[in-house]
Design an enzyme around this catalytic site. Structure first.
Site, PDB file in Angstrom:
ATOM      1  N   LYS A   5      -9.323  19.630  14.351  1.00  0.00           N
ATOM      2  CA  LYS A   5     -10.639  19.074  13.935  1.00  0.00           C
ATOM      3  C   LYS A   5     -10.405  17.417  13.746  1.00  0.00           C
ATOM      4  CE  LYS A   5     -10.030  21.275   9.672  1.00  0.00           C
ATOM      5  NZ  LYS A   5     -11.090  21.809   9.391  1.00  0.00           N
TER       6      LYS A   5
ATOM      7  N   LYS B  10     -14.920  30.010  12.924  1.00  0.00           N
ATOM      8  CA  LYS B  10     -14.472  30.402  14.418  1.00  0.00           C
ATOM      9  C   LYS B  10     -12.967  31.145  14.120  1.00  0.00           C
ATOM     10  CE  LYS B  10     -16.375  26.312  16.082  1.00  0.00           C
ATOM     11  NZ  LYS B  10     -15.829  24.919  16.426  1.00  0.00           N
TER      12      LYS B  10
ATOM     13  N   THR C  33     -16.909  24.383  10.435  1.00  0.00           N
ATOM     14  CA  THR C  33     -17.512  25.539  11.253  1.00  0.00           C
ATOM     15  C   THR C  33     -16.269  25.949  11.858  1.00  0.00           C
ATOM     16  OG1 THR C  33     -18.163  23.850  12.947  1.00  0.00           O
ATOM     17  CG2 THR C  33     -19.645  24.874  11.588  1.00  0.00           C
TER      18      THR C  33
ATOM     19  N   HIS D 273     -25.597  16.409   6.056  1.00  0.00           N
ATOM     20  CA  HIS D 273     -24.279  16.990   6.358  1.00  0.00           C
ATOM     21  C   HIS D 273     -23.050  16.410   5.765  1.00  0.00           C
ATOM     22  CE1 HIS D 273     -25.235  19.282  10.135  1.00  0.00           C
ATOM     23  NE2 HIS D 273     -26.354  18.615  10.090  1.00  0.00           N
TER      24      HIS D 273
ATOM     25  N   LYS E 105     -10.058  15.260   5.466  1.00  0.00           N
ATOM     26  CA  LYS E 105      -9.628  16.330   6.056  1.00  0.00           C
ATOM     27  C   LYS E 105      -8.089  17.003   5.891  1.00  0.00           C
ATOM     28  CE  LYS E 105     -13.074  16.576   9.375  1.00  0.00           C
ATOM     29  NZ  LYS E 105     -13.714  18.214   9.484  1.00  0.00           N
TER      30      LYS E 105
HETATM   31  C1  LIG Z   1     -16.113  23.651  15.780  1.00  0.00           C
HETATM   32  C2  LIG Z   1     -15.582  22.330  16.160  1.00  0.00           C
HETATM   33  C3  LIG Z   1     -15.488  21.253  15.304  1.00  0.00           C
HETATM   34  C4  LIG Z   1     -15.513  21.358  13.844  1.00  0.00           C
HETATM   35  O1  LIG Z   1     -14.275  21.774  13.107  1.00  0.00           O
HETATM   36  P1  LIG Z   1     -14.231  21.399  11.734  1.00  0.00           P
HETATM   37  O2  LIG Z   1     -12.850  22.158  11.532  1.00  0.00           O
HETATM   38  O3  LIG Z   1     -15.138  22.590  10.901  1.00  0.00           O
HETATM   39  O4  LIG Z   1     -14.301  20.209  11.282  1.00  0.00           O
HETATM   40  C5  LIG Z   1     -14.985  19.844  15.988  1.00  0.00           C
HETATM   41  N1  LIG Z   1     -14.578  20.023  17.214  1.00  0.00           N
HETATM   42  C6  LIG Z   1     -14.703  20.955  18.099  1.00  0.00           C
HETATM   43  C7  LIG Z   1     -14.322  20.961  19.397  1.00  0.00           C
HETATM   44  C8  LIG Z   1     -15.170  22.389  17.735  1.00  0.00           C
HETATM   45  O5  LIG Z   1     -15.241  23.226  18.497  1.00  0.00           O
END
Ligand SMILES: *Cc1c(COP(=O)(O)O)cnc(C)c1O
Length: 847
Positions: free
Chosen positions: A569, A681, A677, A378, A575
């Site tokens: 995030k 979304k 991810t 990962h 990031k």
């Molecule tokens: C999807 C999700 C993440 C991952 O977000 P990234 O932008 O890919 O780091 C982290 N926390 C929650 C609550 C999520 O639903």
């Protein structure tokens, strides 16, 4: 003009989520009242909203039970290959609405609850998130469970039932404060404890070598108690199991013959054993070498492998006869997927069971182990890679240490044969890193002990092969695969954005819920003005709804006509939330410099938790809130710019904020975000992406066309070139006046007048040792944000780009991801077979 519909009335119009007959509504009402009476022991005079939530949860749960039993019985009879997804995290969020959706009960429940004079959405809000994860890795595991059930795979999620999940984040004086997440306080209606399947897990002790082989003796025992949670597939009557282990002290804990005198103390000391499953470690992408964490990792692995082997032995291929079990068939009946190296001990533990207990010879055991296990990487960030001190293993898991040494011996012998005399290669590839302290490289253990190793997006899989695992890839290139991450469209569209799901279903039918590639058909409607208007209207409604939520819960007012620019995030330097801050301050300075000019209004929202021990991440939160204080209270700015820190970002908040987003911030330094991810979304929910060519952003751009994302900044190659040449932050500071102004403001206390030095560590980092090269992408980022503003002034073109993105998001369904794991790693085929509905109970009073 007609009266606007209430939320409840809107939901009643929605068709996608399955309309059950009126008979179901009556039955749901009856069962709700029955549970309120018999399960909650309340009547309507004294019942609280929480009682109503539990009554509904139990009513819905009843619909799972028959399907769950049937599914497991079906697996027992058909004996398919079982898939075991081992993970230290399952970031599940709430369960009620997801269960109603997957069972097709949502509208019937909504109607029933309405007829009872209650509001479904209000009850749903009472449920605690199951926050057994930190971020992307844990949420991925949760999406995978949904997809594995939807694809009819005989799959199990195995993990730990933490008594406390990820902490609740409070913001006080602009700083993060952590609170314990006591999520089980009111009970968990979705789990079933299975004390009858409790299993022992051993720690410490020593190894005795006897003529019959090695014996691990003198150990301390902790019991692992399984709690099962049903995992329903989408409208296919499959219900799989997530089995989470909880630590229990044995009743004779600390009561050996010689200290019988201290009975009271020994009962109090039971906590020591039970602490193993007390709390989730709150680090995202960071290795903290604590002994309790290593205990957690072995605990889940040891309990799970016993469970797997028990099930194998009682299966058809295990002949349901423990004596005649042939482990030859084990890899054909059992797959173990390791979610990062956290459950890596599955490899030496399986070897220990096969060699020490089942008495297989080493080579046979090794063949079985490697054919069974597969590993998902990962991250390539060095601070995240697990490297446990050998000394800790020596104490806690002495037999596993020996086995790892033995694995390493065989491994290095092979490398010696392939590359005679190449001592440096041996050092690089060893599972053991010499030094002080001497450490075990868990990623190397996983690569050697698995038949497949995968990254989580194409660019990440390529980087993995050319960097951290280059030497391993040289000898076994076929072992290395890519499995680009995905998200479940059930939770991340149907559940969180029913307005959009319904609008799409009106145009292309409902099949996209299980075949997201069908979203491509939306491209046919790019010339349909009414559809474009409807898509824009759904977004506007979502924005208004989220604005009302913020006003109600946090008393902040925002302009719902502004661009909702969102970065949610975990807070991490890689990031680059700091880059976002630099843009905010630049935008603020531009307004102040020329207050009468027109500016496209923006509401910039940032949310995420910082690991409690991560100083810089906590300082980033403080910077965001401090900038917000200045910007939001400046009358010159008005409602052209607002900065909101979204407190306590978690799955249930993601479900609210993502459907309201116009702009998705995915701005990591190229080469650092393995996949992401969150990016997917947002894409599925009609936000446009501003992002770097990193992780799955690259594939999003490939699917939608690079012109349909706001791509900016360095590519991986540029970052590598810069690393060779040397990154010099000062150069950008000197050359770019707007950047210089921003940095000067941060360092001279413009945002922290009472403590001008507040951000000195951050300024020092950015100027002198910024591993993630924030300034190098500043200019391109600001220019790209200007392009965003330009497009937003043309709502129709904006919405057309949104539609192109939604249409191109099919690849990012976790159903696609899981189908690839199934075929290319596990050797099983997904099905759309529907197990028959369990309408009639199969027992009667006579049984
Ligand atoms: C999807 C999700 C993440 C991952 O977000 P990234 O932008 O890919 O780091 C982290 N926390 C929650 C609550 C999520 O639903």
């Amino acid at each position: 003009m007609a009266k606007p519909l209430s939320d409840q009335e809107k939901r009643r119009q929605i068709s996608v989520r399955g309309i059950a007959g009126l008979g179901d509504v009556a039955e749901i009402k009856t069962n709700f009242n029955r549970h309120l009476h018999f399960t909650l022991v309340k009547d309507r005079n004294v019942a609280t909203p929480r009682d109503y939530f539990f009554a509904l949860a139990h009513t819905v749960r009843d619909h799972l039970v028959g399907r769950w039993i049937r599914t497991q019985q079906y697996y027992y009879e058909k004996d398919p290959k079982r898939i075991h997804y081992l993970s230290l995290e399952f970031y599940m969020g709430r369960t009620l609405q997801n269960t109603m959706i997957n069972l097709g009960l949502q509208n019937a429940c909504d109607e029933a609850i309405y007829q009872l004079g209650l509001d479904l959405e209000e009850l749903e809000e009472i449920e605690e998130d199951a926050g057994l994860g930190n971020g992307g890795l844990g949420r991925l595991a949760a999406c995978f469970l949904d997809s594995m059930a939807t694809l009819g795979l005989a799959a199990y999620g195995y993990g730990i039932r933490y008594e406390f999940g990820i902490f609740n984040q409070k913001i006080t004086n602009g700083w993060q404060v952590e609170e314990a997440d006591d999520w089980l306080r009111y009970g968990n209606p979705w789990e079933k404890a299975r004390p009858e399947y409790m299993l022992p897990v051993h720690f410490y002790g020593r190894v005795e070598h006897t003529p019959e082989g090695a014996k691990w003796v003198g150990t301390q025992v902790v019991l692992a108690m399984p709690y099962d949670t049903p995992v329903p597939g989408y409208k296919n009557n499959t219900v799989n199991t997530m089995r989470l282990w909880s630590a229990k002290a044995p009743n004779d804990f600390n009561l050996s013959d010689f200290n019988v005198g201290d009975y009271i103390q020994s009962v109090l000391d039971r906590n020591l054993a039970e602490n193993i499953s007390r709390v989730l470690y709150p680090n995202d992408n960071f290795f903290e070498g604590k002994e309790l964490r290593l205990k957690q990792e072995y605990f889940v692995v040891a309990a799970t492998l016993q469970d797997i082997i028990r099930r194998f032995k009682s299966s058809k291929f295990g002949c349901r006869d423990p004596v005649r079990t042939s482990f030859e068939a084990f890899p054909d009946k059992v797959a173990i997927q390791l979610n990062d190296t956290h459950p890596a001990l599955a490899i030496p533990e399986l070897m220990r069971i096969l060699v020490d207990i089942e008495k297989l010879d080493w080579d046979k055991a090794w063949e079985i182990t490697t054919k069974t296990c597969a590993y998902t990487n990962h991250t390539v960030l060095p601070e995240a890679l697990e490297r446990w001190p050998v000394s800790m293993f020596e104490m806690l898991l002495p037999r596993h240490l020996q086995i790892i040494y033995e694995i390493n011996h065989h491994h290095l012998e092979r490398i010696k044969e392939l590359f005679p005399g190449d001592m440096d290669r041996l050092r690089r590839m060893s599972l053991i890193e010499e030094g002080d302290p001497k450490r075990i490289n868990m990623a190397h253990l996983c690569v050697v002990g698995s038949h497949a190793v995968n990254g989580v997006a194409q660019i990440h899989s390529d980087i993995v092969k050319s960097t951290v695992f280059k030497d391993f890839c040289d000898i076994e290139p076929a072992k290395f695969q890519n499995k680009t991450n995905g998200i479940t469209p059930r939770r991340w569209l149907l559940l969180c954005n029913p307005g959009l799901a319904d609008l799409i279903a009106e145009k292309i039918g409902e099949d996209f819920m299980t075949d997201m590639f069908q979203l491509r058909k939306l491209l046919d409607y790019l010339g349909d003005d009414a559809f474009i208007r409807d898509v824009a209207n759904v977004k506007q409604e979502n924005k208004q709804k989220f604005a009302s939520y913020l006003e109600k819960e946090y008393h902040v007012k925002i302009n719902s006509e502004s661009i909702f620019d969102i970065q949610v995030k975990r807070i991490h330097e890689y990031k680059r939330q700091i880059l976002n801050c630099l843009h905010i301050i630049t935008f603020y300075n531009r307004i102040k410099r020329d207050p009468n000019q027109f500016f496209v209004p923006r509401t910039i929202m940032i949310g995420g938790k910082a690991a409690p021990g991560y100083h810089m991440a906590k300082l980033i939160i403080k910077l965001i809130t401090a900038v917000g204080q200045v910007v939001n209270n400046d009358p010159v700015v008005g409602d052209r710019l607002k900065v909101i820190f979204l407190e306590n970002y978690r799955v249930s908040l993601a479900e609210k904020v993502i459907p309201a987003a116009d702009l998705s911030e995915q701005i990591s330094t190229a080469g650092t975000e393995a996949s992401g991810t969150g990016n997917m979304k947002f894409m599925l929910n009609g936000a446009l992406t501003i992002g770097t060519m990193d992780g799955a952003n690259v594939e999003m751009a490939e699917e939608a066309g690079e012109d349909n994302l706001f791509i900016f900044g360095m590519r991986v190659e540029d970052v590598e070139a810069m690393d060779k040449k040397g990154y010099n932050a000062k150069e950008y500071y000197d050359r770019l006046p707007e950047l210089r102004q921003v940095m000067d403001q941060i360092s001279n206390g413009f945002f922290s007048p009472k403590d001008p030095d507040m951000f000195k560590d951050m300024v020092n980092m950015l100027m002198n040792h910024d591993r993630f090269k924030v300034f190098a992408d500043y200019e391109a980022y600001i220019a790209c944000q200007d392009k965003v503003n330009e497009l937003y002034r043309n709502p129709k073109e904006w919405t057309k780009m949104v539609i192109k993105n939604i249409a191109a998001s099919g690849k990012f369904s976790s159903d696609r991801t899981i189908s690839e794991y199934a075929r290319e790693i596990w050797g099983v085929e997904p099905t759309d077979v529907k197990i028959p509905s369990p309408n009639e109970p199969r027992y009667s009073a006579d049984e």
